[in-house]
Design an enzyme around this catalytic site. Structure first.
Site, PDB file in Angstrom:
ATOM      1  CG  HIS A   1      -1.822   1.149   1.255  1.00 47.86           C
ATOM      2  ND1 HIS A   1      -3.198   0.751   1.894  1.00 47.86           N
ATOM      3  CD2 HIS A   1      -2.185   2.234   0.649  1.00 47.86           C
ATOM      4  CE1 HIS A   1      -3.937   1.738   1.662  1.00 47.86           C
ATOM      5  NE2 HIS A   1      -3.110   2.709   0.987  1.00 47.86           N
TER       6      HIS A   1
ATOM      7  CG  HIS B   1      -0.097  14.896   1.346  1.00 50.28           C
ATOM      8  ND1 HIS B   1      -0.971  15.009   0.411  1.00 50.28           N
ATOM      9  CD2 HIS B   1      -0.628  13.805   2.133  1.00 50.28           C
ATOM     10  CE1 HIS B   1      -1.780  14.288   0.147  1.00 50.28           C
ATOM     11  NE2 HIS B   1      -1.603  13.390   1.379  1.00 50.28           N
TER      12      HIS B   1
ATOM     13  CG  ASN C   1      -4.872   8.003  -4.210  1.00 49.52           C
ATOM     14  OD1 ASN C   1      -4.094   7.145  -4.246  1.00 49.52           O
ATOM     15  ND2 ASN C   1      -5.050   8.800  -3.203  1.00 49.52           N
TER      16      ASN C   1
ATOM     17  CG  HIS D   1     -10.046   4.053   2.022  1.00 46.47           C
ATOM     18  ND1 HIS D   1      -8.935   4.697   2.352  1.00 46.47           N
ATOM     19  CD2 HIS D   1     -10.955   4.574   3.100  1.00 46.47           C
ATOM     20  CE1 HIS D   1      -8.856   5.636   3.212  1.00 46.47           C
ATOM     21  NE2 HIS D   1     -10.139   5.652   3.767  1.00 46.47           N
TER      22      HIS D   1
ATOM     23  NE  ARG E   1       0.935  11.799  -2.653  1.00 46.74           N
ATOM     24  CZ  ARG E   1      -0.171  11.320  -1.927  1.00 46.74           C
ATOM     25  NH1 ARG E   1      -1.202  10.624  -2.782  1.00 46.74           N
ATOM     26  NH2 ARG E   1      -0.230  11.451  -0.779  1.00 46.74           N
TER      27      ARG E   1
ATOM     28  CG  ASP F   1      -2.081   4.760   3.807  1.00 50.76           C
ATOM     29  OD1 ASP F   1      -2.011   4.930   2.407  1.00 50.76           O
ATOM     30  OD2 ASP F   1      -3.030   4.858   4.200  1.00 50.76           O
TER      31      ASP F   1
ATOM     32  CE  LYS G   1      -7.662   1.889  -1.436  1.00 47.98           C
ATOM     33  NZ  LYS G   1      -6.430   2.795  -1.240  1.00 47.98           N
TER      34      LYS G   1
ATOM     35  CG  HIS H   1      -0.989   6.802  -1.542  1.00 47.75           C
ATOM     36  ND1 HIS H   1      -2.083   6.776  -2.128  1.00 47.75           N
ATOM     37  CD2 HIS H   1      -1.236   6.153  -0.420  1.00 47.75           C
ATOM     38  CE1 HIS H   1      -3.122   5.888  -1.549  1.00 47.75           C
ATOM     39  NE2 HIS H   1      -2.505   5.661  -0.352  1.00 47.75           N
TER      40      HIS H   1
ATOM     41  N   GLY I   1      -2.615  12.009   5.352  1.00 48.43           N
ATOM     42  CA  GLY I   1      -1.618  11.201   4.996  1.00 48.43           C
ATOM     43  C   GLY I   1      -0.106  11.576   5.570  1.00 48.43           C
TER      44      GLY I   1
HETATM   45  O1  DOR Z   1      -4.662   9.526   4.702  1.00 45.25           O
HETATM   46  C1  DOR Z   1      -4.683   9.176   3.459  1.00 45.25           C
HETATM   47  N1  DOR Z   1      -4.023   9.629   2.613  1.00 45.25           N
HETATM   48  N2  DOR Z   1      -5.435   8.156   3.262  1.00 45.25           N
HETATM   49  C2  DOR Z   1      -5.993   7.818   1.884  1.00 45.25           C
HETATM   50  O2  DOR Z   1      -6.667   6.966   1.795  1.00 45.25           O
HETATM   51  C3  DOR Z   1      -5.159   8.316   0.797  1.00 45.25           C
HETATM   52  C4  DOR Z   1      -3.926   8.952   1.106  1.00 45.25           C
HETATM   53  C5  DOR Z   1      -3.213   9.859   0.303  1.00 45.25           C
HETATM   54  O3  DOR Z   1      -3.076   9.356  -0.992  1.00 45.25           O
HETATM   55  O4  DOR Z   1      -2.836  10.998   0.669  1.00 45.25           O
HETATM   56 ZN    ZN Z   2      -3.708   4.570   0.851  1.00 41.33          ZN
END
Ligand code: DOR
Ligand code: ZN
Length: 430
Positions: A54, A301, A88, A172, A58, A297, A137, A56, A316
């Site tokens: 899991h 950011h 996402n 999710h 980017r 996860d 997902k 991300h 996140g």
């Molecule tokens: O906190 C989160 N950030 N939960 C998510 O489901 C997405 C993730 C993100 O992509 O920043």
């Molecule tokens: Zn996630």
């Protein structure tokens, strides 16, 4: 190219020498000692490379938050050799065209990778066209760009696709409509994040998905389970349906919403940090085998974004560089065994997602290896992270146990604070 790792130990504390040849685990405890490179591990532990189900990553239009180079250096620092990227992104991974764009960017990756496709309720035909991907997902709520799907007809559709294609469904599980109702009831401040994204919203959709899972022959994987009630539900459901799987995160295991008093929006995450009783239930679920995997996860950011007011700050935080050390610290505290850590960080993910020849220290498998130093003590300093997201709710935590070396496809990609210019590849499926 051959590498011999000498004087290592397996997670069960038995001795292990490992011969790697041309990217593959050639021999466990070989008789001969010759190799192009011999590394004496002096009793350090050898784990199968961590498979993170899991992440991300980017990049593309959000490379200011993270890109595949910074993100995978960060993964290497955390002992992670394979990542499964979430859809996402901008553009979102919801069809062949956007997946092709992402694949180009992922060529920079220093670890191995797989891609999850996003289901947005209207892209059934697009998903059916894609040849190679990890899983589908489904967001049941909005979360950092994830498109919510709660309509029963659309959910039925995605179950049918998963059954036909025999790919796992990742949920999710938080109800978007329920969160909307709760948003109107509570003041928008970080201390109310857990009330706005109320536990009842997560419990509600987890019940719905469990009920649906009985009707279809496909794997159902709950991402980042964070409440005790859902863990109880999943534990019971697993007795009836062997196709149900459960992921947790280090933060839902080890910290609570009390942490927010100290770190504010840095700890804003979906699903939210919850209570000590939830942490305890998650630990019990790991020990009793209800938890299959731990995902970071990793959701980077920008620091300026995270420092905004609650309503304007994204959810996140980065997780690659803290996940394994946090788990090793639990091993040192006597709360988890190293064997259990090994299982939930590698083998189980490879098994659930049908990954070919990774996730075990086995002759003939890819030489994805994480060497750990269980004795090393350090204090979490996000300023030193490889990720672009240099903050963490675990800031200043004192941990015992760290990554010493990360080997990807038989190449030393990271060792003792040094990174090599190696590359990962897209994983194959059984
Ligand atoms: O906190 C989160 N950030 N939960 C998510 O489901 C997405 C993730 C993100 O992509 O920043
Ligand atoms: Zn996630």
């Amino acid at each position: 190219m051959t590498i011999l790792l000498k004087n290592g130990k397996k997670s069960d504390n038995t001795n292990l020498d490992l011969l790697i040849s041309n990217g593959i685990i050639k021999k466990l405890n070989p008789n001969s000692v010759s190799a192009d490179k011999i590394i004496n591990l002096n009793g350090k532990f050898i784990l199968p490379g961590i498979i993170d189900p899991h992440v991300h990553m980017r990049d593309m239009n959000q490379s200011y938050k993270e890109d595949w180079t910074s993100g995978t250096n960060s993964a290497l620092r955390g002992g992670i050799t394979t990542v499964m990227d979430m859809p996402n992104t901008i553009p979102p991974t919801i069809n062949n065209e956007n997946l092709a764009i992402k694949r180009e960017f992922a060529k920079k990756s220093k670890v191995n990778y797989g891609f999850n496709l996003g289901y947005i309720g209207t892209n059934s035909a697009d998903i059916r066209e894609v040849k190679k991907f990890n899983a589908i997902k489904v967001f049941l709520c909005e979360s950092s760009g994830g498109v919510p799907v709660e309509d029963p007809k659309q959910l039925t559709n995605v179950f049918k696709i998963a059954e036909d294609l025999q790919v796992p469904l990742i949920f999710h599980s938080e109800s978007g409509s329920c969160i909307q109702e709760c948003t109107a009831q509570f003041e928008p401040i970080i201390n109310n994040h857990h009330l706005i994204r109320n536990r009842k919203c997560a419990i509600k959709t987890t019940k719905v998905v469990i009920e649906m899972s009985y009707k279809y022959n496909c794997k159902v994987y709950f991402a980042h389970v964070a409440t005790a009630e859902e863990m109880d539900l999943i534990c019971e459901a697993k007795k009836l349906n062997k196709n149900i799987f459960c992921e947790i995160t280090p933060h839902h295991l080890l910290i609570t919403r009390k942490k927010l008093e100290q770190v504010g929006n840095w700890g804003r995450v979906n699903p939210p940090l919850r209570d000590f009783e939830d942490n305890q239930r998650i630990l019990k679920a790991i020990l009793e085998g209800t938890v299959d995997t731990i995902g970071t996860d990793h959701a980077p950011h920008n620091l300026d974004e995270k420092n905004r007011s609650y309503s304007n700050a994204p959810s996140g935080f980065p997780g690659f560089e803290t996940c394994l050390p946090l788990l090793l610290n639990e091993v040192n505290l006597g709360n988890l065994s190293l064997e259990l850590v090994e299982k939930i960080t590698s083998y189980n993910s490879s098994n659930i997602f049908n990954i070919k020849n990774r996730g075990k220290i086995k002759e003939g498998y890819f030489a994805d290896i994480t060497v750990i130093d269980l004795e090393k003590e350090f204090i979490v300093n996000p300023g030193l992270f490889q990720t672009k997201a240099k903050y963490s709710p675990f800031i200043n935590m004192k941990l015992k146990g760290d990554v010493f070396m990360t080997i990807v496809n038989g190449e030393i990609a990271y060792k003792d604070e040094k990174y090599n210019n190696t590359k990962g590849i897209e994983i194959d499926y059984r």
